[in-house]
Write a protein that holds these residues in place. Structure first.
Motif, mmCIF file in Angstrom:
data_model
loop_
_atom_site.group_PDB
_atom_site.id
_atom_site.type_symbol
_atom_site.label_atom_id
_atom_site.label_comp_id
_atom_site.label_asym_id
_atom_site.label_seq_id
_atom_site.Cartn_x
_atom_site.Cartn_y
_atom_site.Cartn_z
ATOM 1 N N ARG A 193 1.332 4.479 4.473
ATOM 2 C CA ARG A 193 2.258 3.467 3.956
ATOM 3 C C ARG A 193 3.635 4.083 3.723
ATOM 4 N N LYS A 194 3.655 5.240 3.093
ATOM 5 C CA LYS A 194 4.927 5.919 2.831
ATOM 6 C C LYS A 194 5.612 6.330 4.130
ATOM 7 N N GLU B 135 -2.215 5.532 1.646
ATOM 8 C CA GLU B 135 -0.962 5.655 0.899
ATOM 9 C C GLU B 135 0.028 6.534 1.664
#
Length: 88
Positions: free
Chosen positions: A15-16, A12
């Motif tokens: 991804r960010k 995550e």
């Protein structure tokens, strides 16, 4: 050994990071504030970064680690043009 939550947290965060880098690429390069690459090439690279972030099947051949390294360079403004992924 990492837990599955740690792996999910890492993915995550990556991804960010990739999405943030795509946004920076657009702000800095597509809109013309940096002349080191064409707006079209910058937009294409931003799209690739977003695609890698979303794990799009068409982009599985892209080296995810290189994309993440480029994302760090873009956000730090630390010579992103040295990346193998930088548009020529």
């Amino acid at each position: 050994m990492r837990s599955s939550n740690s792996d999910a947290d890492l993915r995550e965060a990556q991804r960010k990071l990739l999405l943030d880098a795509a946004a920076v690429m657009r702000r800095r390069h597509v809109r013309g504030s940096d002349g080191s690459t064409s707006p079209n090439a910058a937009e294409a690279l931003a799209n690739v970064l977003e695609g890698v972030a979303r794990s799009e099947p068409a982009l599985h051949q892209i080296d995810r680690d290189e994309a993440i390294a480029l994302a760090h360079r873009l956000l730090d403004d630390d010579h992103p043009e040295l990346s193998r992924m930088w548009p020529a």
